[in-house]
Structures are given as C-alpha cells and as structure tokens.
Design an enzyme around this catalytic site. Structure first.
Site, PDB file in Angstrom:
ATOM      1  N   LYS A  92      -9.774  -2.861   7.464  1.00  0.00           N
ATOM      2  CA  LYS A  92      -8.625  -2.284   8.168  1.00  0.00           C
ATOM      3  C   LYS A  92      -9.087  -1.709   9.510  1.00  0.00           C
ATOM      4  O   LYS A  92      -9.782  -0.702   9.555  1.00  0.00           O
ATOM      5  CB  LYS A  92      -8.024  -1.185   7.295  1.00  0.00           C
ATOM      6  CG  LYS A  92      -6.970  -0.321   7.950  1.00  0.00           C
ATOM      7  CD  LYS A  92      -6.528   0.758   6.968  1.00  0.00           C
ATOM      8  CE  LYS A  92      -5.615   1.771   7.601  1.00  0.00           C
ATOM      9  NZ  LYS A  92      -5.158   2.783   6.614  1.00  0.00           N
TER      10      LYS A  92
ATOM     11  N   GLU B  75       0.851  -1.204   0.000  1.00  0.00           N
ATOM     12  CA  GLU B  75       0.000   0.000   0.000  1.00  0.00           C
ATOM     13  C   GLU B  75       0.879   1.244   0.000  1.00  0.00           C
ATOM     14  O   GLU B  75       1.819   1.351   0.799  1.00  0.00           O
ATOM     15  CB  GLU B  75      -0.904   0.017   1.234  1.00  0.00           C
ATOM     16  CG  GLU B  75      -1.690   1.307   1.388  1.00  0.00           C
ATOM     17  CD  GLU B  75      -2.282   1.498   2.772  1.00  0.00           C
ATOM     18  OE1 GLU B  75      -2.586   2.642   3.135  1.00  0.00           O
ATOM     19  OE2 GLU B  75      -2.419   0.490   3.514  1.00  0.00           O
TER      20      GLU B  75
END
Length: 214
Positions: free
Chosen positions: A134, A45
């Site tokens: 997340k 990411e």
C-alpha cells in the site's frame, strides 16, 4: 454470485481495486459491502482504529461468507493483528511497514498488505512476501514515482491509496500500479443516506475505468 478468488491479493489484483469502508452504521456498512461484492469488488478493508469496528469485521465476514474477502485496516502492531484475525479478518492492511506484524501474519497464515512510502520500504515488503503493498499516502507521490521505481523493482505490487479519484485513476494504473485503494470516491453518499444505488453506480464506473486499462 461466484465464489471469491483464492486469495485476497488475487481479489485485489483481479478487480484492481481495494474498497476501504468506514462509518458508524454497521448495517449500512454491511449493505454497502454486499453491493460492492455483487458488482465484482471482492476485497474490502475496514479500518480498525476504533476497537468497535472489530465487531463490524466479524459481522460482515459472516454475512459475506465465501463471496468476498474482508480485511482489517490500520493494523499497526501484533496486538492489532491478533484482534483482527480473531474477529474474522481474512487479510490485514497497515499504514506502515512492521516486520513483527509481517512475521505474525505469516505464522497465522494471513495475508498482509503493508504500508510503504520509500523504495527501501517497498523492496523490503516485497522481499518479505507481500504480493501487494500500500503506497500511502499516495497524495504525497505521483504516478511518475511508480513508473521510475518499477524497472529496478519489477515484482513490486504497488497499490496507491489515499485521495485516489476516478479522475486520476488512469494515470496511476498506466504508470504500473496493480490496484488502487479507494474509499470515499467509491462509496459516495451511500453511508450517509442509505441510498446504495450511489455505491453501485460508483462501483460500476470504477470497474469500467480499470477494465479499460487491463
């Protein structure tokens, strides 16, 4: 090097890690990304809070090709999502739960990892199709939170993110986390010094930790 898993979510679940990479030097970011992918961490990411990071996403996605999944983080709205996808992001990560982004990502056929904090957000994100959510900031929760949450929400793929270290990784995974979002503790000083052995060593230590719990 073998080809990447068929989806970003599968890559995250297989390695039980999502590497979060940030820094001003595009070449070093790309080099560190290649090191992590070569060691078996196939999902990366790159937070795009700074617009110039979109060029990093494009560069690294092209450089890694089919060996790893390159995602854009800090995607807060549809405009962010559109820019990230157009730049070559293969999946999106957000600090919060945005249904417009969920719907846009679905329209574009792109996986979305939404940020969640409460049981209601975790359930909503899971029911919206997120295979991984997340939990952020993880530092405001504890592994006990996941342990208590999973009996009523057994299909939630919870990934704690935020100040996760090798010392507390085992507790989170033992509690039922499917993966961990890790930044500085995975990269070490590699971005500052250009010594990629630090990232390689950290990656191997992290993968050993999660392998012991598989």
């Amino acid at each position: 090097m073998t080809e990447r898993p068929s989806s970003a979510a599968q890559a995250i679940r297989d390695a039980r890690l999502l590497a979060i990479l940030r820094g001003p030097d595009v070449e070093r970011l790309a080099d560190v990304a290649e090191v992590l992918v070569s060691e078996g961490i196939r999902a990366l990411e790159f937070p795009i809070a700074r617009p110039e990071v979109l060029s990093v996403v494009t560069k690294i996605a092209n450089r890694l090709g089919d060996t790893g999944w390159v995602g854009a983080g800090t995607v807060r709205n549809v405009a962010d999502a559109q820019r990230a996808i157009d730049a070559g992001a293969g999946f999106l990560v957000a600090p919060s739960m945005s249904m417009p982004v969920v719907e846009y990502a679905r329209e574009r056929g792109i996986e979305f990892v939404p940020g969640v904090f409460t049981p209601s957000e975790i359930d909503a994100a899971t029911q919206a199709g997120a295979e991984v959510v997340k939990l952020f900031p993880a530092s405001s929760h504890s592994p006990r939170f996941i342990r208590q949450l999973l009996p009523p929400l057994p299909d939630a793929g919870i990934m704690p993110t935020g100040t996760i270290t090798r010392e507390d990784a085992r507790a989170w995974l033992d509690a039922g986390a499917v993966a961990l979002g890790v930044g500085s503790d995975l990269v070490g000083d590699s971005m500052r010094t250009g010594d990629y052995n630090a990232a390689r060593t950290a990656a191997r230590e992290w993968l050993t930790i999660v392998a012991d719990l598989t």
